[in-house]
Design an enzyme around this catalytic site. Structure first.
Site, mmCIF file in Angstrom:
data_model
loop_
_atom_site.group_PDB
_atom_site.id
_atom_site.type_symbol
_atom_site.label_atom_id
_atom_site.label_comp_id
_atom_site.label_asym_id
_atom_site.label_seq_id
_atom_site.Cartn_x
_atom_site.Cartn_y
_atom_site.Cartn_z
ATOM 1 C CG HIS A 12 -1.515 1.070 1.286
ATOM 2 N ND1 HIS A 12 -3.004 1.396 0.651
ATOM 3 C CD2 HIS A 12 -1.614 2.356 2.034
ATOM 4 C CE1 HIS A 12 -3.609 2.676 0.830
ATOM 5 N NE2 HIS A 12 -2.648 3.115 1.793
ATOM 6 C CG ASP A 38 -11.369 3.374 7.411
ATOM 7 O OD1 ASP A 38 -10.715 4.516 8.129
ATOM 8 O OD2 ASP A 38 -11.303 3.486 6.053
ATOM 9 N NE ARG A 77 -9.154 10.288 10.584
ATOM 10 C CZ ARG A 77 -8.481 9.416 9.941
ATOM 11 N NH1 ARG A 77 -9.005 8.507 9.350
ATOM 12 N NH2 ARG A 77 -7.327 9.950 9.822
ATOM 13 C CB SER A 127 -7.944 5.059 8.458
ATOM 14 O OG SER A 127 -8.460 5.311 7.394
ATOM 15 C CE LYS A 159 -9.298 2.284 4.562
ATOM 16 N NZ LYS A 159 -9.153 3.612 4.129
HETATM 17 N N1 URA Z 1 -5.754 6.925 3.920
HETATM 18 C C1 URA Z 1 -6.691 6.364 4.899
HETATM 19 O O1 URA Z 1 -7.228 5.415 4.161
HETATM 20 N N2 URA Z 1 -6.807 6.745 5.836
HETATM 21 C C2 URA Z 1 -6.538 7.747 6.438
HETATM 22 O O2 URA Z 1 -6.693 8.081 7.484
HETATM 23 C C3 URA Z 1 -5.531 8.431 5.447
HETATM 24 C C4 URA Z 1 -5.192 7.982 4.216
#
Ligand code: URA
Ligand code: CA
Length: 442
Positions: free
Chosen positions: A81, A160, A167, A182, A186
């Site tokens: 990622h 999330d 947020r 976060s 995923k």
């Molecule tokens: N990417 C995400 O998936 N979450 C975050 O909090 C920041 C970047």
């Protein structure tokens, strides 16, 4: 369990229990907790932080708030990622190379938003390519080819999804535990057991200081340690686009150029570095150096390009593009941008370049915008290069004259030339593993 006590505890700087964190994540996902209480708790977390155990608990709780893939792919499912970049096509290069070395790359990717491109949008520039595969087909593609790249399923980490949206409007994005949990929630829900993170640093990155980026990297590696998953993080620079091509079909073309051995440079180097870490994290290579040797061998033998071809075919795309890039979508207008005077390219505003490509049609301004796969540009110079007046610094691939003119202006504004020699941009800064942080020299 009551939410007021949870908010009060975090307000007073106390660590939350796993049960409290589960209650919070569940309430975010199922809608039983209102926005104002979630927002209050997010701000308390932003201000008072979370320790490594709490952050790992939040990650797992958010992952478990929706569907969890537990893939049987005939090996350790490995994922990579990146926290956002421009002209960053590493996935399309390293996924096939890692697969060619025996890895099982299970990749769920996002679409581009703002100035950064998304792998899914890039893949959709390939005629026929399907990026929404049913789960069984996705896993079967990973089993047979060794890699598949699909869009993130809608029910992945719903807690999330809600918290991230909140947020965004409560000034609580910039929190290391919230960002780390976060991102990884995923990945955990997507089934990855070994994860390599490319944490960008510099202007336009989630964390602009090197210390902040290393903190974020360390928080994510710690989550892996607590959650029993192998996570390593690389901190890399994003001063200028990693590759020279910016735009969807253009970036696919560049990935094919690299896998064919026709192009090298920073994009290849970072792809090999990350891929080597993936092979090590997945237990395929005994160390990262062996991993890099395996990656290079797969590149040189053409095995990586063969894997990309197989992956495109199994996802329904026209795999002939791997041997004939003229089959990719092409822009009607190709416009060279010459330098106005002599000088060294000393600074590139990567975010501004990303926005220039977005404006040409390569990215979205609104979520529902439709992407133009063919447009974008190719940077002909990198930071540190000396350029003579009249030399081509960039080649635009535009839909029409007006957008070419606007793009030229934006690209020029993103570049700074100087009379004094300038250093090349730094690519790799640090490697963070459960054993610690090592600073990388170049
Ligand atoms: N990417 C995400 O998936 N979450 C975050 O909090 C920041 C970047
Ligand atoms: Ca970079």
């Amino acid at each position: 369990m009551d939410i007021l006590t949870i908010i009060e505890d975090k307000k007073q700087g106390r660590a939350l229990t796993r049960e409290q964190i589960d209650y919070f994540a569940r309430g975010a996902a199922d809608g039983s907790l209102p926005d104002y209480q979630l927002a209050a708790l997010l701000m308390a977390i932003r201000l008072n932080g979370m320790d490594a155990r709490e952050t790992a608990d939040l990650t797992e709780a958010m992952a478990q708030s929706g569907e969890m893939l537990s893939p049987d792919v005939g090996g350790v499912p490995v994922d990579k990622h990146s926290t956002g970049g421009v002209g960053d096509t590493t996935t399309l290069i390293l996924a096939p190379l890692v697969a060619a070395c025996g890895g099982k790359v299970l990749k769920m990717s996002g679409r581009g938003l703002g100035h950064t491109g998304g792998t899914i949008d890039k893949l959709e520039s390939i005629p026929g390519m399907r990026v929404e595969l049913p789960e069984e087909e996705f896993l079967s593609a990973v089993r047979s080819v060794g890699c598949a790249v699909v869009g993130q399923s809608a029910n992945l980490a719903p807690a999330d999804k809600r918290l991230y949206a909140l947020r965004d409007v409560t000034a609580t994005v910039d929190s290391v535990p919230l960002i780390a949990s976060s991102i990884l929630s995923k990945k955990f829900a997507g089934g990855a057991r070994a994860i390599v993170l490319d944490v960008k640093t510099g202007s336009g990155a989630l964390m602009d200081s090197l210390e902040g980026s290393i903190d974020l990297a360390r928080a994510m590696v710690d989550i892996g340690f607590h959650a029993g998953r192998k996570i390593v993080a690389v901190v890399s620079g994003m001063e200028e686009p990693l590759g020279s091509h910016v735009g969807n079909a253009l970036e696919v073309k560049e990935a094919i150029d690299v896998l064919s051995g026709r192009a090298a440079g920073p994009l290849l180097e970072v792809s090999l570095f990350l891929g080597a870490q993936m092979l090590y994290a997945a237990g395929i290579a005994e160390n990262a150096q062996k991993g890099e040797e395996m990656m290079r061998a797969a590149l040189e033998s053409g095995a990586g390009l063969n894997k990309l071809e197989e992956m495109i075919a199994v996802q329904g795309g026209d795999s002939r593009i791997c041997r004939d890039i003229s089959l990719l979508p092409k822009a009607p207008l190709i416009v060279p941008v010459p330098a106005e005077k002599d000088g060294y390219l000393s600074h590139v505003n990567g975010t501004a370049l990303g926005l220039a490509a977005q404006r040409m049609g390569a990215g979205r301004v609104k979520k529902e915008d439709i992407i133009d796969p063919a447009v974008g540009f190719v940077m002909e110079k990198r930071i540190g290069d000396y350029v003579k007046a009249g030399e081509i610094i960039c080649t635009l691939h535009a839909r029409d004259e007006a957008s070419a003119r606007e793009a030229e202006e934006k690209v020029r504004a993103a570049l700074t030339f100087s009379e004094n020699p300038a250093n090349k941009a730094r690519l790799l800064y640090a490697l963070v593993t459960p054993e610690g942080v090592s600073h990388l020299s170049e």
